[in-house]
Design a protein around this motif. Structure first.
Motif, short mmCIF file in Angstrom:
data_model
loop_
_atom_site.label_atom_id
_atom_site.label_comp_id
_atom_site.label_asym_id
_atom_site.label_seq_id
_atom_site.Cartn_x
_atom_site.Cartn_y
_atom_site.Cartn_z
N LYS A 24 0.83 -1.20 0.00
CA LYS A 24 0.00 0.00 0.00
C LYS A 24 0.87 1.25 0.00
CE LYS A 24 -4.24 1.55 0.11
NZ LYS A 24 -5.17 1.26 -1.00
N ARG A 25 1.91 1.26 0.83
CA ARG A 25 2.81 2.41 0.87
C ARG A 25 3.51 2.60 -0.47
NH1 ARG A 25 4.18 0.48 6.12
NH2 ARG A 25 6.05 -0.51 5.24
N LYS A 26 3.94 1.51 -1.10
CA LYS A 26 4.62 1.60 -2.39
C LYS A 26 3.66 2.12 -3.47
CE LYS A 26 7.29 -1.81 -3.33
NZ LYS A 26 7.77 -3.16 -3.73
N GLU A 27 2.41 1.69 -3.42
CA GLU A 27 1.43 2.15 -4.39
C GLU A 27 1.15 3.65 -4.24
OE1 GLU A 27 -3.21 1.16 -5.70
OE2 GLU A 27 -2.17 -0.02 -4.16
N ASN A 28 1.01 4.12 -2.99
CA ASN A 28 0.80 5.55 -2.76
C ASN A 28 1.99 6.37 -3.22
OD1 ASN A 28 -1.68 4.95 -1.63
ND2 ASN A 28 -0.88 4.85 0.48
N LYS A 29 3.18 5.86 -3.02
CA LYS A 29 4.38 6.58 -3.45
C LYS A 29 4.43 6.67 -4.97
CE LYS A 29 8.01 5.64 -1.10
NZ LYS A 29 9.20 4.93 -0.57
N ASN A 30 4.07 5.60 -5.67
CA ASN A 30 4.08 5.63 -7.14
C ASN A 30 3.06 6.61 -7.69
OD1 ASN A 30 6.09 3.69 -7.21
ND2 ASN A 30 4.63 1.98 -7.31
#
Length: 400
Positions: free
Chosen positions: A297-303
């Protein structure tokens, strides 16, 4: 016995049976019974009191009613004889007696050919054995025109198939061509019967009758099945050729087993992934999945955030080469893209655009054009600008 051809000639049974001839009388002359058939033919002791008249009635009855129909034969002979007496007399005198031994051969040739065989023959059990009747109500039977005791329908497949053999008859004077033609008709009829049976078997195997009556929808509502995914539907279409080799239930079981296999394989891959990450208990897998979900989830928000920033920076830097030149604020967004792609300054573009539109308007009014395009405008640039102005509706396609 009185001779019907000679006058005053009467013979006793002994003389008549010996073929006596007197005067003009000959043994082949016609005769009639004087006593009305009250004498016995076989003798009182062996015969049981049967008169010649009863013997004649017995032979007429056996020809009319057939062997074994003793009740009708006894009624034809007379009320004095029971069916049991008629049977015993005929069997003892005409079959096992001297007359039967002299007339009936010891071995009777079998003129009937046995056409039955285990499978595939015209009269094989696969064709003659009826299927179990359908489990449907009387109203549904009437709707289908179905007769459960015969396992037939009022309207069968190829309803006129029986016309092939309905007019056939065996004649002893038929030649070889006629016999072969009749056999061909019988063979065609047998093929149609096989096709009827095949269609009935398909209707049973794939539950087509309940589907026609709408029972399958009710069953589906009562027992809802799992939702079939798009991939499984595509797989069903690929496996459709197997329908001709499997029944409906077999195919459904086969497809369900394939689904279970995919689930098991996915579960095995998941357990192997847990093992590679050092997880050996199912309790630890729940914590691992929760942590992995947070990381993704954190990686998706960062992208998403980085892509938004890239778009904004891209829009700002797209016109960086021409945004500080004079005339930039006069251009639309599409014109900015055009000038940027052609590496053309806004002022030069506005000049060329003005000349082209002015010439177009003068030509529409019938005024000859005397304007000349700038020298820096080559053929490629001119063509691109003309196409852009035409697509934008500034000038007509004929003028361009």
């Amino acid at each position: 016995f009185r001779c019907t051809e000679c006058a005053d000639i009467e013979l006793c049974p002994e003389c008549f049976s010996a073929g006596a001839e007197i005067g003009p009388h000959r043994r082949w002359h016609g005769y009639q019974l004087v006593d009305g058939g009250r004498f016995t033919l076989w003798g009182a002791e062996a015969e049981g009191g049967w008169s010649s008249r009863e013997e004649q009635l017995l032979l007429d009855a056996i020809e009319q009613f057939g062997f074994g129909n003793w009740e009708d034969m006894a009624a034809h002979v007379g009320a004095s004889r029971t069916p049991q007496e008629v049977m015993e007399h005929y069997v003892s005198m005409y079959i096992h007696g001297n007359l039967g031994k002299a007339c009936i051969p010891d071995t009777i040739p079998n003129r009937v050919t046995d056409h039955t065989c285990p499978s595939g023959g015209p009269l094989s059990p696969s064709l003659t054995t009826p299927l179990p009747p359908l489990d449907i109500s009387v109203a549904e039977q009437q709707q289908l025109g179905y007769m459960p005791l015969r396992d037939d329908y009022e309207i069968e497949y190829d309803q006129d198939a029986e016309t092939l053999i309905s007019g056939l008859s065996v004649n002893y004077d038929d030649d070889d061509v006629e016999i072969e033609l009749k056999r061909a008709h019988v063979d065609m009829y047998v093929r149609k019967l096989k096709e009827r049976q095949r269609r009935k078997n398909i209707a049973r195997d794939y539950n087509l009758v309940p589907a026609f009556l709408g029972k399958d929808k009710k069953d589906k509502e009562k027992a809802p099945k799992r939702k079939i995914t798009k991939e499984e539907k595509e797989l069903r279409l690929k496996l459709r050729p197997l329908y001709q080799f499997m029944s409906c239930k077999e195919f459904e079981d086969f497809f369900e087993n394939m689904h279970k296999e995919r689930i098991l394989r996915a579960k095995i891959r998941e357990l192997q992934r847990y093992r590679r990450n050092g997880i050996t208990k199912m309790e630890e897998s729940a914590e691992y999945e929760a942590a992995r979900h947070k990381r993704e989830k954190r990686k998706e928000n960062k992208n998403i955030a980085s892509s938004k920033r890239g778009k904004e920076e891209g829009k700002e830097g797209e016109f960086a080469a021409i945004e500080n030149l004079p005339g930039f604020e006069l251009l639309s967004d599409r014109e900015k893209v055009l000038c940027s792609s052609l590496n053309l300054s806004p002022a030069r573009y506005v000049t060329v655009k003005t000349i082209i539109i002015k010439d177009h308007l003068q030509k529409r009014q019938g005024i000859p054009s005397k304007s000349r395009l700038p020298s820096y405008l080559d053929k490629v640039l001119k063509k691109r600008i003309l196409n852009f102005l035409t697509e934008s509706g500034w000038i007509s396609r004929d003028a361009s």
